[in-house]
Design an enzyme around this catalytic site. Structure first.
Site, PDB file in Angstrom:
ATOM      1  N   ARG A 185      -3.499  -3.234 -22.996  1.00 44.90           N
ATOM      2  CA  ARG A 185      -2.452  -2.802 -23.929  1.00 44.90           C
ATOM      3  C   ARG A 185      -2.783  -3.292 -25.339  1.00 44.90           C
ATOM      4  O   ARG A 185      -2.660  -2.558 -26.319  1.00 44.90           O
ATOM      5  CB  ARG A 185      -1.099  -3.374 -23.495  1.00 44.90           C
ATOM      6  N   ALA A 204       0.806  -1.222   0.000  1.00 41.22           N
ATOM      7  CA  ALA A 204       0.000   0.000   0.000  1.00 41.22           C
ATOM      8  C   ALA A 204       0.839   1.271   0.000  1.00 41.22           C
ATOM      9  O   ALA A 204       0.331   2.346  -0.290  1.00 41.22           O
ATOM     10  CB  ALA A 204      -0.951  -0.014   1.199  1.00 41.22           C
ATOM     11  N   ASN A 234       9.413 -14.170  -3.428  1.00 35.12           N
ATOM     12  CA  ASN A 234       7.986 -13.863  -3.513  1.00 35.12           C
ATOM     13  C   ASN A 234       7.102 -15.030  -3.104  1.00 35.12           C
ATOM     14  O   ASN A 234       6.050 -14.823  -2.503  1.00 35.12           O
ATOM     15  CB  ASN A 234       7.640 -13.346  -4.903  1.00 35.12           C
ATOM     16  N   HIS A 291       1.584 -14.010 -17.129  1.00 39.01           N
ATOM     17  CA  HIS A 291       1.877 -12.571 -17.216  1.00 39.01           C
ATOM     18  C   HIS A 291       3.394 -12.421 -17.232  1.00 39.01           C
ATOM     19  O   HIS A 291       4.041 -12.166 -16.211  1.00 39.01           O
ATOM     20  CB  HIS A 291       1.276 -11.807 -16.034  1.00 39.01           C
ATOM     21  N   ASP A 327      -2.219  -6.397 -19.777  1.00 34.98           N
ATOM     22  CA  ASP A 327      -1.811  -6.875 -21.104  1.00 34.98           C
ATOM     23  C   ASP A 327      -2.989  -6.803 -22.068  1.00 34.98           C
ATOM     24  O   ASP A 327      -2.848  -6.405 -23.221  1.00 34.98           O
ATOM     25  CB  ASP A 327      -1.278  -8.305 -20.980  1.00 34.98           C
TER      26      ASP A 327
HETATM   27  P1  NAI Z   1       6.695  -0.756  -5.477  1.00 36.47           P
HETATM   28  O1  NAI Z   1       8.067  -1.277  -5.191  1.00 36.47           O
HETATM   29  O2  NAI Z   1       6.501   0.686  -5.737  1.00 36.47           O
HETATM   30  O3  NAI Z   1       5.731  -1.156  -4.270  1.00 36.47           O
HETATM   31  C1  NAI Z   1       5.688  -2.422  -3.727  1.00 36.47           C
HETATM   32  C2  NAI Z   1       5.336  -2.288  -2.275  1.00 36.47           C
HETATM   33  O4  NAI Z   1       5.150  -3.606  -1.752  1.00 36.47           O
HETATM   34  C3  NAI Z   1       6.421  -1.607  -1.422  1.00 36.47           C
HETATM   35  O5  NAI Z   1       5.872  -0.557  -0.664  1.00 36.47           O
HETATM   36  C4  NAI Z   1       6.927  -2.757  -0.557  1.00 36.47           C
HETATM   37  O6  NAI Z   1       7.371  -2.312   0.720  1.00 36.47           O
HETATM   38  C5  NAI Z   1       5.659  -3.600  -0.446  1.00 36.47           C
HETATM   39  N1  NAI Z   1       5.889  -4.964   0.024  1.00 36.47           N
HETATM   40  C6  NAI Z   1       6.964  -5.783  -0.163  1.00 36.47           C
HETATM   41  N2  NAI Z   1       6.809  -6.922   0.493  1.00 36.47           N
HETATM   42  C7  NAI Z   1       5.606  -6.876   1.106  1.00 36.47           C
HETATM   43  C8  NAI Z   1       4.888  -7.758   1.933  1.00 36.47           C
HETATM   44  N3  NAI Z   1       5.394  -8.936   2.288  1.00 36.47           N
HETATM   45  N4  NAI Z   1       3.670  -7.375   2.384  1.00 36.47           N
HETATM   46  C9  NAI Z   1       3.151  -6.182   2.057  1.00 36.47           C
HETATM   47  N5  NAI Z   1       3.805  -5.274   1.281  1.00 36.47           N
HETATM   48  C10 NAI Z   1       5.007  -5.628   0.811  1.00 36.47           C
HETATM   49  O7  NAI Z   1       6.153  -1.661  -6.672  1.00 36.47           O
HETATM   50  P2  NAI Z   1       4.924  -1.399  -7.655  1.00 36.47           P
HETATM   51  O8  NAI Z   1       5.382  -0.632  -8.820  1.00 36.47           O
HETATM   52  O9  NAI Z   1       3.772  -0.883  -6.862  1.00 36.47           O
HETATM   53  O10 NAI Z   1       4.656  -2.877  -8.170  1.00 36.47           O
HETATM   54  C11 NAI Z   1       4.195  -3.899  -7.309  1.00 36.47           C
HETATM   55  C12 NAI Z   1       4.229  -5.248  -8.001  1.00 36.47           C
HETATM   56  O11 NAI Z   1       3.342  -5.276  -9.108  1.00 36.47           O
HETATM   57  C13 NAI Z   1       5.590  -5.660  -8.562  1.00 36.47           C
HETATM   58  O12 NAI Z   1       5.786  -7.030  -8.267  1.00 36.47           O
HETATM   59  C14 NAI Z   1       5.412  -5.494 -10.052  1.00 36.47           C
HETATM   60  O13 NAI Z   1       6.287  -6.345 -10.770  1.00 36.47           O
HETATM   61  C15 NAI Z   1       3.988  -5.914 -10.204  1.00 36.47           C
HETATM   62  N6  NAI Z   1       3.329  -5.503 -11.451  1.00 36.47           N
HETATM   63  C16 NAI Z   1       2.434  -6.390 -12.005  1.00 36.47           C
HETATM   64  C17 NAI Z   1       1.755  -6.072 -13.153  1.00 36.47           C
HETATM   65  C18 NAI Z   1       0.785  -7.036 -13.772  1.00 36.47           C
HETATM   66  O14 NAI Z   1       0.302  -6.729 -14.861  1.00 36.47           O
HETATM   67  N7  NAI Z   1       0.454  -8.170 -13.176  1.00 36.47           N
HETATM   68  C19 NAI Z   1       1.959  -4.763 -13.808  1.00 36.47           C
HETATM   69  C20 NAI Z   1       2.880  -3.901 -13.137  1.00 36.47           C
HETATM   70  C21 NAI Z   1       3.541  -4.276 -11.982  1.00 36.47           C
END
Ligand code: NAI
Length: 333
Positions: free
Chosen positions: A162, A12, A105, A187, A159
């Site tokens: 897009r 969050a 993860n 994905h 996707d």
């Molecule tokens: P970000 O790095 O800005 O934010 C991720 C947040 O998750 C951080 O605040 C981090 O502290 C938190 N976090 C890490 N471990 C955690 C846990 N165990 N419990 C709760 N929070 C935790 O990353 P962003 O840009 O918000 O992306 C998040 C994820 O979404 C990434 O894995 C990214 O690859 C994925 N993603 C997936 C897409 C899809 O189409 N499925 C598209 C774009 C991103």
């Protein structure tokens, strides 16, 4: 006004959540008459940033938000929740192998699956956004045996969006005129964006996109590659990964799950595979689905030619490899 529902967003304090929380809180997912209690989960080092997000949510003065619960404890985060956006995950760091990323993860989604199993409502709808999204969703579901497997999904809607945008641009149509672009599989770069079933409204008449574009080499070549590599293109340009568009896609995914799809239209979701279209069983595979009464069903009877089958085989192989690696990590714990 109905009773408030509890919705959790993990990660969050991150960049996707920053856009996502606003859209959810505005009522764009669960409806403009559905009050919300927002649970915000992140990890302890991000607790300060999370407080800032809570302040901004308060300052948005949004009438649907009845309460905000920031926490670093999964037991609090998942208590009685009806819908979950699992965005938080470990980002890939420099020098990190794909295997290391998967392993980090898998552990997060194991813990969260166990917490969902214990504390969430049994009819919860779970959307996994954090990568590797399909396999994370599988692991999460595996550790939440009291919740039906159908209640876990992974996001391939970005996707799909897009792909739809590429087709609309190619045909010089508004986005609303194009539907039924399919994302098959994982994905990841092995996904198969497929316009074979896509439809377009052109001058008031519904036409097959395949015929309207009339260019198989484009639809099997650049179209597929642009969608597969779009995430990397955004990172190259923005120096950060897709966030606004990922948040919008997460809202679209949950909105359609909650409210249903329009007649004749389908959307793509990573869901537990029953082996349809030759996909491996028991992996989270992106299929075209129709949704009614909050239940998805895989659209049947679409024709796959040899090109499509070969693409499905590539993404299937990758998902099976990820599953094997993920289960090895889980069992080693
Ligand atoms: P970000 O790095 O800005 O934010 C991720 C947040 O998750 C951080 O605040 C981090 O502290 C938190 N976090 C890490 N471990 C955690 C846990 N165990 N419990 C709760 N929070 C935790 O990353 P962003 O840009 O918000 O992306 C998040 C994820 O979404 C990434 O894995 C990214 O690859 C994925 N993603 C997936 C897409 C899809 O189409 N499925 C598209 C774009 C991103």
């Amino acid at each position: 006004m109905s009773e408030p529902i509890r919705v959790v967003v993990t990660g969050a304090a991150g960049q996707i959540a920053y856009s996502l929380l606003y859209m959810v809180a505005r009522g764009e997912v669960f409806g403009r008459d559905q009050p919300l209690i927002l649970h915000l989960l992140d990890i302890p080092p991000m607790a300060g940033v999370l407080e800032g997000v809570v302040m901004e949510l308060a300052d948005c003065a949004l009438p649907l938000v009845r309460e905000v619960v920031p926490t670093t404890d999964p037991a609090v985060a998942f208590k009685d929740v009806s819908a979950a956006f699992l965005v938080g995950s470990m980002p890939r760091k420099e020098g990190m192998e794909r295997k290391d990323l998967l392993s980090a993860n898998v552990k997060i989604f194991k813990v969260q699956g166990q917490a969902l199993d214990k504390f969430a409502r049994k009819d919860i709808k779970v959307l996994v956004v954090g990568n590797p999204a399909n396999t994370n969703a599988l692991v999460c579901s595996h550790y939440a045996p009291s919740i039906p497997k159908e209640n876990f999904s992974a996001m391939t809607r970005l996707d799909q969006n897009r792909g739809t945008a590429q087709i609309a641009a190619k045909l010089s149509l508004p986005i609303s005129a194009v539907s039924n672009v399919i994302i098959w599989g994982n994905h990841s770069a092995t996904q198969f964006p497929d316009a074979r079933s896509a439809k377009a409204i052109i001058n008031g008449t519904e036409k097959a996109v395949w015929d309207a574009i009339g260019d198989t080499s484009f639809l099997e070549g650049p179209f597929v590659e642009i969608v597969q590599k779009r995430g990397a293109a955004v990172i190259a340009a923005r120096k950060m990964s897709s966030a606004m568009s990922a948040a919008k896609a997460a809202c679209d995914h949950m909105h359609d799950w909650w409210n249903g799809t329009k007649p004749g239209q389908f959307v793509s979701m990573g869901v537990i595979s029953d082996g349809s279209y030759g996909a491996p069983k028991d992996v989270v595979f992106s299929f075209p689905v129709e949704i009614k009464n909050k239940q998805w069903s895989i659209v049947q009877g679409l024709t796959l030619d040899d090109f499509a089958k070969s693409k499905l085989a590539i993404t299937s192989k990758e998902l099976l490899e990820e599953k094997t690696e993920a289960m090895a990590v889980c069992n080693a714990e």
